[in-house]
Structure formats: structure tokens, C-alpha cells
Design an enzyme around this catalytic site. Sequence first.
Site, PDB file in Angstrom:
ATOM      1  N   TYR A 165      59.294  75.068  60.250  1.00 49.85           N
ATOM      2  CA  TYR A 165      57.860  74.905  60.807  1.00 49.85           C
ATOM      3  C   TYR A 165      57.050  75.509  59.861  1.00 49.85           C
ATOM      4  O   TYR A 165      56.105  74.616  59.512  1.00 49.85           O
ATOM      5  CB  TYR A 165      57.904  75.605  62.364  1.00 49.85           C
ATOM      6  CG  TYR A 165      56.331  75.574  62.551  1.00 49.85           C
ATOM      7  CD1 TYR A 165      55.630  74.479  63.415  1.00 49.85           C
ATOM      8  CD2 TYR A 165      55.523  76.722  62.505  1.00 49.85           C
ATOM      9  CE1 TYR A 165      54.401  74.325  63.746  1.00 49.85           C
ATOM     10  CE2 TYR A 165      54.157  76.530  62.871  1.00 49.85           C
ATOM     11  CZ  TYR A 165      53.704  75.488  63.402  1.00 49.85           C
ATOM     12  OH  TYR A 165      52.304  75.476  63.974  1.00 49.85           O
ATOM     13  N   GLY A 170      30.534  63.201  81.082  1.00 44.95           N
ATOM     14  CA  GLY A 170      29.690  61.957  80.661  1.00 44.95           C
ATOM     15  C   GLY A 170      29.960  61.658  79.096  1.00 44.95           C
ATOM     16  O   GLY A 170      29.153  60.866  78.608  1.00 44.95           O
ATOM     17  N   ASN A 187      53.430  56.805  68.981  1.00 45.40           N
ATOM     18  CA  ASN A 187      54.451  57.660  68.381  1.00 45.40           C
ATOM     19  C   ASN A 187      53.973  57.820  67.000  1.00 45.40           C
ATOM     20  O   ASN A 187      54.056  56.817  66.014  1.00 45.40           O
ATOM     21  CB  ASN A 187      55.584  56.964  68.522  1.00 45.40           C
ATOM     22  CG  ASN A 187      56.846  57.678  67.939  1.00 45.40           C
ATOM     23  OD1 ASN A 187      56.536  58.777  67.200  1.00 45.40           O
ATOM     24  ND2 ASN A 187      58.251  57.447  68.177  1.00 45.40           N
ATOM     25  N   GLY A 226      47.622  63.782  69.154  1.00 47.70           N
ATOM     26  CA  GLY A 226      48.172  64.958  70.161  1.00 47.70           C
ATOM     27  C   GLY A 226      47.142  65.588  71.017  1.00 47.70           C
ATOM     28  O   GLY A 226      47.265  66.698  71.589  1.00 47.70           O
TER      29      GLY A 226
END
Length: 252
Positions: free
Chosen positions: A159, A56, A65, A13
Site C-alpha cells: 500500500y 440541491g 471498474n 470511489g
Amino acid sequence: MFTFENQVIIVTGSGSPKGIGRTIAMEFARQGGKLVIADIAEEGIKNTVEAIHAIGGTAMGVTVNVTDPSSVEQMVDTVLKEWGKIDVLINNAGISQKVTVEDMKLEDMRRIFEVNVYGLILCTQACMKPMRKAGYGRIVNLSSVSAKRGGGVFGGAHYSASKAAVLAFSKNLSREICSEGVTINSVCPGLIDTEIWKSLDKKAADGVIAGIPMGRPGTTEEVAAAILFLASKEASYITGEEIDINGGSHMD
């Protein structure tokens, strides 16, 4: 800060500019890590890789997925073929949805758990194999203050439940494999200054800030600093733990 010179670090992510994954990847790169930018969004991957190269650092992008076992296995195979090992996995990929329990649909619950729980477990399963073989590894999982206080600003009950599951999974896995040199820990961010937070109107934002003793949202850099510590060699005797990063909005 701790050094990650020549260590291979996967951050799931980390392509999205809206959350904290990109900052996590950038901070590891600043400490010498070789970053795998793993995300489902190809444009986001490209942007994060370019940002690391611009300072750098070393990075490669892999489209994945996390809810698809074959995609996750392919990601790990690609990393091992390119760099030969995996030292650190940061399970950052996650989604949220603000909805009441009454209005929550079964597909909503499935979607949240598929990414936040099943995807995290699939990535962990795939990466812990080369870690155990090498006798070394660090896994850091992103949970949330919502897992502890029963909700927050943005996510619904599904959630919160998914992020609580992350904590339970991390503790159980720690008991299984920590004797093999692989540690598993979690962080529980509270309100963090991301694009999601900035989308709130002033009234809602002021209400949230009122519940934070420090009187401000956290920064993505502050979350990344805690993750780098847990992922370091120096944190070798810490496993199954969780670090709250919430400005005092919740205290165990």
C-alpha cells in the site's frame, strides 16, 4: 470557498460511505459543481447521488471498474455525452490491506497496485484528453502519509509503495502537460476519522493518536477542503505538488 459553478467533476470511489470520497463529492456539490459519482458499487452510487440531490446539488452516477480500460473509457464517454466536458478529476478510488511483507502474496500486491496505481493512471489518461483539448483541467490524486513515512496504521508495504507511486506519477505528468492548462497535484492524508478508523479498538486507537501532535484524527471535510483548493481556478500556478494533511504526524 471556491466556486465550481457549472464545472463537471468526476470523483472516483465516491459511492463508499467508509472513506472520504462521498464527503469530497458533497463539498464540490455545495460549491455548485456538477458531480459524477463514479464507483463500482451501484448501491453506494445511488446513495451518494441522492445525498447530493437532497442538498440541491447536481449529480449523476456512473458504474465503473477503474482497473478496466474499457469501463473507464465508457465512463468518460457517458460524461461527455451528458455534460460535454470534464473540468476536474479526483482520483480517490483506492484499497488497502494490513499485512506484513513476509506474509504478502503476489495476488495481494497485484490487487493493491491494480486499483491504487493502474486504475488511477487509466482514469487520468481518459480524462486528460478532453481537458487538453479544452485547454483547462484539474487532476487531484489521493496519496497517503504512508507514502512518505513508510507505513501507517492500516496498510502494508505494498500500500505504501502504491501511494508513493502516485506521487511520482503526478510529478512526471505535471511536467508533460502543465503548459496546456492542466494541473496535477496530490494530497497525502494521515489518520482521518472514517469508518475504518472507528473500527480500531481503544488501545490501538490511543497508540495512533499519541503519534499525532494535534492529538486527534482529521476530518473528511478537512481533506476535502484541501482538494477543493487544488481543484480551483485560483490554484492555477500550482502543479506537481502534494499537500500533507496529517495533524503533524509527518513533516517534510
